[in-house]
Design an enzyme around this catalytic site. Structure first.
Site, PDB file in Angstrom:
ATOM      1  N   GLU A  95       0.808  -1.218   0.000  1.00  0.00           N
ATOM      2  CA  GLU A  95       0.000   0.000   0.000  1.00  0.00           C
ATOM      3  C   GLU A  95       0.849   1.279   0.000  1.00  0.00           C
ATOM      4  O   GLU A  95       0.372   2.338   0.420  1.00  0.00           O
ATOM      5  CB  GLU A  95      -0.952  -0.003   1.192  1.00  0.00           C
ATOM      6  CG  GLU A  95      -1.990  -1.108   1.108  1.00  0.00           C
ATOM      7  CD  GLU A  95      -3.160  -0.852   2.033  1.00  0.00           C
ATOM      8  OE1 GLU A  95      -4.230  -0.502   1.534  1.00  0.00           O
ATOM      9  OE2 GLU A  95      -2.983  -1.006   3.258  1.00  0.00           O
ATOM     10  N   HIS A 186     -11.531  -0.908   6.142  1.00  0.00           N
ATOM     11  CA  HIS A 186     -10.077  -0.967   6.058  1.00  0.00           C
ATOM     12  C   HIS A 186      -9.390  -0.183   7.177  1.00  0.00           C
ATOM     13  O   HIS A 186      -8.669  -0.761   7.975  1.00  0.00           O
ATOM     14  CB  HIS A 186      -9.694  -0.412   4.671  1.00  0.00           C
ATOM     15  CG  HIS A 186      -8.246  -0.510   4.334  1.00  0.00           C
ATOM     16  ND1 HIS A 186      -7.774  -0.392   3.054  1.00  0.00           N
ATOM     17  CD2 HIS A 186      -7.149  -0.678   5.100  1.00  0.00           C
ATOM     18  CE1 HIS A 186      -6.461  -0.516   3.042  1.00  0.00           C
ATOM     19  NE2 HIS A 186      -6.060  -0.683   4.282  1.00  0.00           N
TER      20      HIS A 186
HETATM   21 ZN   LIG Z   1      -4.102  -0.768   4.839  1.00  0.00          ZN
END
Ligand SMILES: [Zn+2]
Length: 253
Positions: A95, A186
């Site tokens: 990410e 998330h």
């Molecule tokens: Zn994350």
């Protein structure tokens, strides 16, 4: 009454961002341990700082190391596309595009925290607005924190992760000019003009989310109004104290 004085620390407390990359990386490493102590980072999450030498680049941990174990040797440089550079073959977290996307879109941002903080999750799932209910969370403002839904950019068949530049740019657009963006199912991403600010905001976003949720269980919360959110705090003093505490914990374990 005794006057409060901050603990002895080598870290700067003047509220500015250090002028060298070496100092910025030292703050970054210490901040991992602070955010672990405050339940913002667990086995997941990462934070970054913009480079002093090349403002298009940033520093962040390599992939494959948990936040509380991060040392300066685990921090590598990333380019404007969020890709590792001068990294000696080391790769970044999947990410990393969260950070790349925001640094490109927000020249004012010097530090980014991404976490899977449990307390904020309900606000990304229900439409209940996360807004400032505490003076220490003034940066949340009196408008609801924006919510990023990965489906809107990657479709139904998505990975739930901001693991590509298109999703990173979309997240930055949802953040806009705000300090915090929630991520549906998330976590959250928090930005600041210094590492100290980003850490302070991440910690108090969690505290605010808990207080607001508990207040919602009892009745209708009173949110800060537009005047009450127009304030600041000497965040570097808090950060230095937290960093000293984290250092003591690690030294005794
Ligand atoms: Zn994350």
């Amino acid at each position: 009454m005794e006057q409060y004085s901050p603990p002895n620390t080598s870290q700067r407390v003047d509220g500015t961002i250090p002028p060298t990359d070496e100092e910025r990386i030292a703050e970054l490493v210490a901040s991992h341990h602070v955010l672990y102590d405050h339940g913002v980072l667990d086995g997941f999450g990462h934070l970054s700082v913009r480079s002093a030498a090349d403002a298009a680049h940033f520093f962040m941990q390599r992939g494959g190391v948990v936040p509380d174990d991060v040392t300066a040797g685990d921090v590598i440089e990333y380019d404007e596309n969020g890709e590792p550079c001068r990294a000696g073959g080391r790769t970044g977290p999947s990410e990393r595009y969260i950070h790349g996307g925001i640094y490109r879109a927000r020249p004012d941002v010097m530090a980014v925290v991404h976490s899977h903080t449990d307390a904020v999750l309900p606000f990304g799932l229900t439409g209940a607005p996360l807004k400032a209910v505490l003076h220490t969370a003034y940066f949340l403002g009196s408008d609801p924190a924006p919510v990023f839904d990965i489906r809107e950019v990657m479709g139904q068949d998505n990975t739930m992760l901001v693991d590509n530049p298109v999703a990173g740019a979309a997240l930055a657009r949802t953040l806009g000019d705000r300090s915090v963006v929630l991520m549906r199912g998330h976590g959250m991403t928090v930005v600041g003009p210094t590492v100290h600010d980003a850490v302070f905001r991440a910690v108090y976003t969690r505290v605010n989310a808990r207080a607001e949720m508990e207040a919602l269980a009892l009745g209708e919360p009173v949110f800060l109004n537009g005047f009450e959110v127009d304030r600041g705090d000497p965040v570097s003093i808090h950060w230095a104290w937290w960093a000293a505490q984290a250092e003591a914990r690690r030294a005794s374990s």
